[in-house]
Design a protein around this motif. Structure first.
Motif, PDB file in Angstrom:
ATOM      1  N   VAL A 189      -5.963 -80.250  38.061  1.00 14.21           N
ATOM      2  CA  VAL A 189      -7.007 -79.257  38.316  1.00 14.21           C
ATOM      3  C   VAL A 189      -7.341 -79.284  39.799  1.00 14.21           C
ATOM      4  N   ARG A 190      -7.218 -78.143  40.444  1.00 13.73           N
ATOM      5  CA  ARG A 190      -7.493 -78.057  41.885  1.00 13.73           C
ATOM      6  C   ARG A 190      -8.936 -77.664  42.133  1.00 13.73           C
ATOM      7  N   SER A 191      -9.462 -76.782  41.312  1.00 19.57           N
ATOM      8  CA  SER A 191     -10.871 -76.380  41.456  1.00 19.57           C
ATOM      9  C   SER A 191     -11.396 -76.007  40.075  1.00 19.57           C
ATOM     10  N   GLY A 192     -12.677 -76.255  39.853  1.00 17.57           N
ATOM     11  CA  GLY A 192     -13.302 -75.990  38.562  1.00 17.57           C
ATOM     12  C   GLY A 192     -14.529 -76.840  38.423  1.00 17.57           C
ATOM     13  N   GLY A 193     -14.885 -77.258  37.198  1.00 18.63           N
ATOM     14  CA  GLY A 193     -16.071 -78.082  36.964  1.00 18.63           C
ATOM     15  C   GLY A 193     -15.983 -79.407  37.683  1.00 18.63           C
ATOM     16  N   ASP A 194     -17.173 -79.967  38.039  1.00 17.61           N
ATOM     17  CA  ASP A 194     -17.226 -81.205  38.812  1.00 17.61           C
ATOM     18  C   ASP A 194     -16.526 -82.354  38.115  1.00 17.61           C
ATOM     19  N   ASP A 195     -16.775 -82.492  36.797  1.00 17.68           N
ATOM     20  CA  ASP A 195     -16.173 -83.632  36.100  1.00 17.68           C
ATOM     21  C   ASP A 195     -14.739 -83.374  35.699  1.00 17.68           C
ATOM     22  N   LEU A 196     -14.186 -82.218  36.108  1.00 21.14           N
ATOM     23  CA  LEU A 196     -12.783 -81.895  35.814  1.00 21.14           C
ATOM     24  C   LEU A 196     -11.896 -82.092  37.038  1.00 21.14           C
ATOM     25  N   GLU A 227       3.253-100.235  26.718  1.00 24.84           N
ATOM     26  CA  GLU A 227       3.696-100.860  27.967  1.00 24.84           C
ATOM     27  C   GLU A 227       4.434 -99.871  28.853  1.00 24.84           C
ATOM     28  N   GLU A 228       5.319 -99.051  28.213  1.00 27.32           N
ATOM     29  CA  GLU A 228       6.034 -98.026  28.967  1.00 27.32           C
ATOM     30  C   GLU A 228       5.428 -96.665  28.638  1.00 27.32           C
ATOM     31  N   SER A 229       4.781 -96.072  29.612  1.00 22.10           N
ATOM     32  CA  SER A 229       4.155 -94.764  29.403  1.00 22.10           C
ATOM     33  C   SER A 229       3.976 -94.085  30.743  1.00 22.10           C
ATOM     34  N   TRP A 230       4.061 -92.759  30.727  1.00 23.45           N
ATOM     35  CA  TRP A 230       3.807 -91.996  31.952  1.00 23.45           C
ATOM     36  C   TRP A 230       2.323 -91.673  32.098  1.00 23.45           C
ATOM     37  N   THR A 231       1.510 -92.186  31.182  1.00 23.69           N
ATOM     38  CA  THR A 231       0.051 -92.044  31.307  1.00 23.69           C
ATOM     39  C   THR A 231      -0.543 -93.426  31.572  1.00 23.69           C
ATOM     40  N   ALA A 232      -1.831 -93.430  31.961  1.00 23.11           N
ATOM     41  CA  ALA A 232      -2.498 -94.704  32.252  1.00 23.11           C
ATOM     42  C   ALA A 232      -3.950 -94.616  31.820  1.00 23.11           C
ATOM     43  N   ALA A 233      -4.550 -95.776  31.572  1.00 23.05           N
ATOM     44  CA  ALA A 233      -5.963 -95.815  31.195  1.00 23.05           C
ATOM     45  C   ALA A 233      -6.795 -95.120  32.261  1.00 23.05           C
ATOM     46  N   GLY A 234      -7.701 -94.263  31.803  1.00 24.20           N
ATOM     47  CA  GLY A 234      -8.562 -93.522  32.716  1.00 24.20           C
ATOM     48  C   GLY A 234      -8.078 -92.110  32.994  1.00 24.20           C
ATOM     49  N   ASP A 235      -6.813 -91.789  32.661  1.00 25.42           N
ATOM     50  CA  ASP A 235      -6.312 -90.420  32.869  1.00 25.42           C
ATOM     51  C   ASP A 235      -7.104 -89.440  32.012  1.00 25.42           C
ATOM     52  N   LEU A 236      -7.396 -88.270  32.590  1.00 23.34           N
ATOM     53  CA  LEU A 236      -8.131 -87.218  31.887  1.00 23.34           C
ATOM     54  C   LEU A 236      -7.218 -86.007  31.657  1.00 23.34           C
ATOM     55  N   TYR A 237      -7.262 -85.518  30.419  1.00 25.85           N
ATOM     56  CA  TYR A 237      -6.407 -84.378  30.069  1.00 25.85           C
ATOM     57  C   TYR A 237      -7.201 -83.320  29.317  1.00 25.85           C
ATOM     58  N   LEU A 238      -6.895 -82.061  29.611  1.00 26.60           N
ATOM     59  CA  LEU A 238      -7.450 -80.931  28.864  1.00 26.60           C
ATOM     60  C   LEU A 238      -6.436 -80.517  27.817  1.00 26.60           C
ATOM     61  N   LEU A 239      -6.901 -80.493  26.541  1.00 29.69           N
ATOM     62  CA  LEU A 239      -5.996 -80.192  25.421  1.00 29.69           C
ATOM     63  C   LEU A 239      -6.748 -79.441  24.330  1.00 29.69           C
ATOM     64  N   ALA A 240      -6.007 -78.706  23.507  1.00 28.04           N
ATOM     65  CA  ALA A 240      -6.606 -78.108  22.312  1.00 28.04           C
ATOM     66  C   ALA A 240      -6.966 -79.227  21.352  1.00 28.04           C
ATOM     67  N   ASP A 241      -8.133 -79.136  20.740  1.00 20.78           N
ATOM     68  CA  ASP A 241      -8.605 -80.219  19.873  1.00 20.78           C
ATOM     69  C   ASP A 241      -7.637 -80.509  18.729  1.00 20.78           C
ATOM     70  N   ASP A 242      -7.078 -79.477  18.135  1.00 24.59           N
ATOM     71  CA  ASP A 242      -6.209 -79.670  16.979  1.00 24.59           C
ATOM     72  C   ASP A 242      -4.872 -80.310  17.345  1.00 24.59           C
ATOM     73  N   LEU A 243      -4.556 -80.369  18.649  1.00 24.47           N
ATOM     74  CA  LEU A 243      -3.248 -80.886  19.063  1.00 24.47           C
ATOM     75  C   LEU A 243      -3.353 -82.135  19.923  1.00 24.47           C
ATOM     76  N   ALA A 244      -4.563 -82.503  20.297  1.00 27.17           N
ATOM     77  CA  ALA A 244      -4.754 -83.585  21.265  1.00 27.17           C
ATOM     78  C   ALA A 244      -4.166 -84.902  20.780  1.00 27.17           C
ATOM     79  N   SER A 245      -4.455 -85.268  19.537  1.00 25.15           N
ATOM     80  CA  SER A 245      -3.973 -86.548  19.016  1.00 25.15           C
ATOM     81  C   SER A 245      -2.452 -86.605  19.031  1.00 25.15           C
ATOM     82  N   GLU A 246      -1.826 -85.517  18.599  1.00 24.23           N
ATOM     83  CA  GLU A 246      -0.356 -85.467  18.554  1.00 24.23           C
ATOM     84  C   GLU A 246       0.233 -85.596  19.958  1.00 24.23           C
ATOM     85  N   VAL A 247      -0.350 -84.891  20.932  1.00 28.27           N
ATOM     86  CA  VAL A 247       0.178 -84.900  22.294  1.00 28.27           C
ATOM     87  C   VAL A 247       0.021 -86.287  22.926  1.00 28.27           C
TER      88      VAL A 247
END
Length: 967
Positions: free
Chosen positions: A225-232, A271-291
């Motif tokens: 996110v380049r611009s938008g809400g403060d916490d985003l 242990e092997e992941s392209w994500t890390a603790a603290g990463d924030l993602y915007l997702l559809a609620d019905d798909l977030a868990s799967e993603v």
């Protein structure tokens, strides 16, 4: 009946046994060519055209492609058409059939290019008209081969004068109708994503696409996110795509305001992941868990809801923004936009949007007037163009349709850039070219389009002002067989995009238009619209064909004296071949002497795939040029499968070739198979099925043979007035009158499965198993009696109806049957009509009476069959059963008839006494019981009836009836 036995006196020669040379074995493969030769000499089709005062009926032939031998689908298609044409002719119409061929296009061009490659020649070094001449020669060769193959199937029509889309007049009309789109304002040049074949290097239409399973990369990509809400500010929007190669052309991200979205924080990962603790993602609620699970996040939290209004204010960075060596190529804003096409059924709830590579993506940009943001990153060989950093020259698919390096390299760079959070491989249905069988891509290219939602204003707007409006209205003015065809085409027309008219090839009709130098496609004067120029093009094409467009100096020749040639560029793209075939109504139905007065066909008939093909393009073309549909009826047949219901494939080895069937069985067996299947659905064919068809054929042939034998030496002097006939004959005439109505109604509705089944059932149940069985005795043993004369008259009536009713289907066999009775060089069943059947033959009271008679007969014959199986009797004529009938009305009917003849017994006793316990019954027929008794008397040595008076007459060992016949 009588046969040679030790006890038989010399009476066989006195019987009226059937006499015919009609063979039991058909020998169709050998004999059918003889009838074809006879019809050619007679010129049957031309003779039929000479019949005056008939209402024209025209089935317009959808042109097969002039490339290769016929397959079983061709045989099905052409036979259905032939049955329709022949049956309507025999119902009193002037039924016309003009066969035609589609001769332009890529498959032929491809074959010539293959020949060039084998010879080491370069197509681009060959003068274009030399190349086109070779294409023309190739197409003509296959036209000649396929014509002979169609004629061998017995298809009737103007084979000496078919229509070809490469004929000069046809090319002139195709160009002329294209220029109607030019003049009415629907033609435009646009740059938008089209289906593109990297193998064939041309745009493709929807009708040229088929879908096959394809293994694709699937990637989940995060956009910061380049611009938008403060916490985003530190959040990323995740998209999912199966076309990684389109990521370099991304220009937006789409969401749907009706979907619930949330901000999610990763708490822990594998242990092997392209994500890390603290990463924030915007997702559809019905798909977030799967993603997030796919991204190997083991714990995550939904921080809060993210509203549609928040999403609308977000701008992201491209995942390759700032990448080393990219020289700022992707350092632009990626807006977040709303789109109705976004769902939360799969993916992430956000859609990666590359307007140059997707139809929905493109429409989102059209809606916002953002077409200046389109990219031109991918070339005609699906390669990234030189200006694209990191990926220049990499192909999505290579020349053989195999995956190139574009996808894998894009994925690698996304990993380097930290933009990828997950990846996998999936197998899914993917569009392929139906010719090369290779996968296609969506690619933004300059193409020529017909705008189907632009008001035309040509004065033909009775059914709508736009092509789409006209087409949707006209669909409901057409009768569809089956009706589902209407719904299918309607949904296609309702949702289809503008028609891509241009192809980047050489063999076809060119887009006969000129563009003004220096003008933009959006400028009013971009296209030259000059009626005088158009008229000159038409005149040249009529005389020289479309090759004239490609001759040196053609621009000066066409524009000279009318416009300044230096002011214009000549367009050299060729027309979509579906425009060619969609124009056939104009140069066949409208322009030919044997066409139609209004240029509209009574019937178009093709396979179900033509809802997106010929039915579709013909409707659009005609609505654009004439304001209405070119057909009144559209009949659709299904696809032909093997006996197991599998699609036929050379690689599987389950193909059925018409030529092989004809060699083994004859064309009539193939035609009979067509008549026996429900062609409106997918149908099956194979060795076992053809054996069943052959059995039906033999039964019919035996029926015809029996009639021929029994009608030997029948003359008009033998004919009897139906009013004077016995009830049995009147009943058969009643059934014929019913059947006549059923046959005509069925043929008129193109339901010849229903026609054949009705005639076949009548032949086997009403005739062979009932009427013929009963009347054999009178036919063989009677002298000049009412029964025999009536039976022979009915047989003659049956003969004329059965042969003509079946002639549209079994064209060879019914000709053989007809010529057996009416020989002669000028004689043919195909020159006559269905006989008119008097309405007064219908006799419902008689039919109701005989319904009871036939039920009682069934009980008798079933009772006697048990006695025969138990070897109590050898034949039913040895019996004289007592028949108990509870219903007084039925009993009276039986008493009025020679019921013993109906049951083929020597005698019958009828009574209304209560049914004794030992009486034989049939559960389905109440109130009728049979008590078996042997016939009394002596067996007649001529008719084999057992009667008390045998031996008491002038001639030794015969009954009174036979004695009279002998006298």
């Amino acid at each position: 009946m009588c046969a040679d036995t030790p006890e038989t006196l010399n009476y066989k020669s006195t019987l009226n046994l059937p006499k015919t040379d009609f063979p039991m074995r058909a020998g169709l493969p050998k004999r059918e060519p003889e009838w074809l030769e006879k019809w050619a000499k007679l010129n049957v089709y031309s003779q039929l055209r000479e019949k005056k005062g008939r209402t024209p009926f025209t089935l317009h032939d959808g042109p097969p492609y002039a490339n290769g031998h016929l397959h079983i689908g061709h045989a099905l298609n052409k036979t259905i058409k032939d049955v329709i044409v022949r049956s309507h002719q025999m119902m009193g119409f002037d039924a016309r059939y003009i066969p035609g061929w589609d001769c332009h296009g890529l498959p032929i061009e491809w074959k010539i290019e293959e020949q060039y490659r084998q010879k080491g020649k370069n197509k681009d070094e060959v003068p274009i008209n030399d190349f086109r001449a070779e294409c023309r020669k190739f197409a003509q060769g296959w036209v000649d081969i396929q014509r002979d193959e169609f004629k061998r199937l017995g298809i009737t029509g103007t084979w000496d004068k078919p229509y070809l889309t490469m004929d000069f007049h046809a090319e002139r009309v195709i160009a002329e109708d294209f220029m109607k789109f030019l003049m009415n304002g629907t033609l435009y040049q646009g740059s938008k994503p089209v289906m593109w074949s990297p193998v064939e290097k041309t745009a493709l239409a929807e009708a040229e696409i088929e879908y096959h399973d394809h293994k694709s990369h699937a990637i989940w990509v995060a956009f910061k996110v380049r611009s938008g809400g403060d916490d985003l500010a530190d959040a990323r929007i995740v998209i999912w795509t199966t076309t990684p190669w389109t990521i370099p052309s991304n220009k937006a991200i789409a969401y749907n305001p009706t979907i619930a979205y949330g901000l999610y924080r990763v708490e822990a990962t594998e242990e092997e992941s392209w994500t890390a603790a603290g990463d924030l993602y915007l997702l559809a609620d019905d798909l977030a868990s799967e993603v997030l699970t796919k991204a190997r996040a083991t714990e995550f939290t939904r921080v809060r809801e993210v509203s549609a209004s928040e999403l609308a204010g977000i701008t992201c960075s491209h995942p390759l923004a700032g990448f080393e060596g990219a020289n700022g190529f992707w350092d632009y804003d990626v807006p977040v936009i709303d789109g109705d096409h976004v769902t939360d059924d799969a993916g992430t709830g956000f859609v990666h949007t590359a307007p140059s590579h997707g139809a929905d993506d493109y429409e989102c940009f059209v809606k916002r007037d953002w077409l200046d943001r389109m990219t031109h990153n991918v070339g005609e060989e699906s390669q990234f163009l030189p200006h694209v950093p990191l990926f220049a020259g990499l192909q999505v698919f290579d020349q053989k349709g195999k995956e190139g390096k574009a996808n894998s390299t894009v994925i690698d760079k996304l990993v380097e850039a930290g933009g990828l959070i997950a990846r996998s491989r999936i197998t899914h249905s993917y569009p392929h070219s139906w010719r090369s069988k290779a996968p296609i891509i969506f690619r933004n290219t300059p193409q020529w389009f017909a705008a189907i939602d632009r008001e035309i204003g040509d004065g033909k707007d009775t059914h709508g002002k736009t092509i789409r409006e006209r087409a949707l209205t006209e669909i409901d003015n057409v009768k569809w067989t089956p009706q589902s065809g209407r719904n299918r085409l309607h949904s296609m027309i309702k949702s289809r995009p503008d028609w891509v008219l241009s192809r980047q090839r050489a063999w076809g009709v060119p887009l006969t238009c000129f563009t003004r130098k220096g003008a933009l496609p959006t400028d009013e004067n971009f296209l030259l619209r000059d009626p005088a120029v158009n008229a000159r093009i038409v005149e040249i094409f009529e005389a020289e064909g479309a090759d004239a467009w490609y001759t040196d100096g053609s621009k000066d020749r066409i524009l000279g004296g009318l416009q300044n040639p230096e002011d214009f560029d000549q367009v050299f793209d060729i027309l979509d071949v579906w425009f060619d075939s969609g124009s056939t109504h104009a140069f066949v139905l409208r322009d030919r002497e044997d066409g139609t007065e209004d240029g509209i066909a009574d019937v178009y008939l093709e396979g179900t795939d033509q809802h997106r093909g010929w039915f579709h393009s013909s409707l659009l073309q005609s609505c654009g040029t004439n304001g209405r549909a070119p057909y009144r009826n559209v009949v659709t047949h299904g696809m032909t499968l093997d006996e197991k219901g599998m699609k036929m494939s050379k690689s599987i080895g389950n193909t059925i070739v018409p030529e092989k069937i004809i060699q083994q069985y004859g064309a009539d067996i193939l035609r009979l198979w067509v008549a026996q299947v429900d062609y409106t659905s997918d149908q099956r064919i194979g060795p076992e099925i053809l054996k069943g068809v052959s059995d039906s054929y033999r039964r019919l042939r035996n029926t015809m043979r029996y009639m021929l034998g029994s009608l030997a030496e029948f003359t008009e002097a033998d004919r009897m007035d139906p009013a004077d006939m016995p009830e049995l004959e009147q009943l058969i005439l009643h059934r014929l009158a019913e059947l006549d109505h059923e046959v005509r109604k069925g043929y008129a509705a193109f339901d010849f499965q229903g026609v054949f089944q009705a005639v076949f059932t009548f032949s086997t149940l009403d005739l062979s198993a009932f009427y013929f069985d009963i009347r054999k005795d009178a036919l063989y043993c009677d002298g000049d009696t009412v029964q025999r004369r009536a039976a022979r008259t009915v047989l003659d009536i049956l003969f004329h109806r059965l042969t003509t009713w079946l002639a549209p289907i079994l064209i060879f066999t019914m000709e053989e049957v007809w010529l057996e009775r009416f020989p002669g060089e000028d004689s043919s069943v195909h020159l006559v009509d269905f006989p008119e059947t008097p309405a007064d033959w219908l006799n419902e009271p008689l039919a109701a009476k005989w319904d009871g008679v036939r039920k009682a007969r069934r009980v008798v014959t079933a009772a006697l069959e048990i006695q025969r199986q138990d070897k109590v009797i050898g034949a039913s004529l040895e019996a004289a059963p007592t028949v108990h009938v509870r219903d007084a009305k039925v009993l009276k009917a039986l008493q009025e008839l020679p019921f013993e003849d109906i049951c083929i017994t020597s005698a019958v006793s009828l009574t209304n006494d209560p049914l004794p316990d030992e009486a034989f019954r049939l559960p389905e027929i109440e109130g009728v019981g049979v008590v078996f008794e042997l016939a009394e008397g002596v067996k007649c040595q001529r008719c084999w009836k057992t009667l008390p008076d045998v031996g008491k007459h002038k001639h030794e060992g015969v009954c009174g009836r036979c004695d009279a016949a002998l006298s």
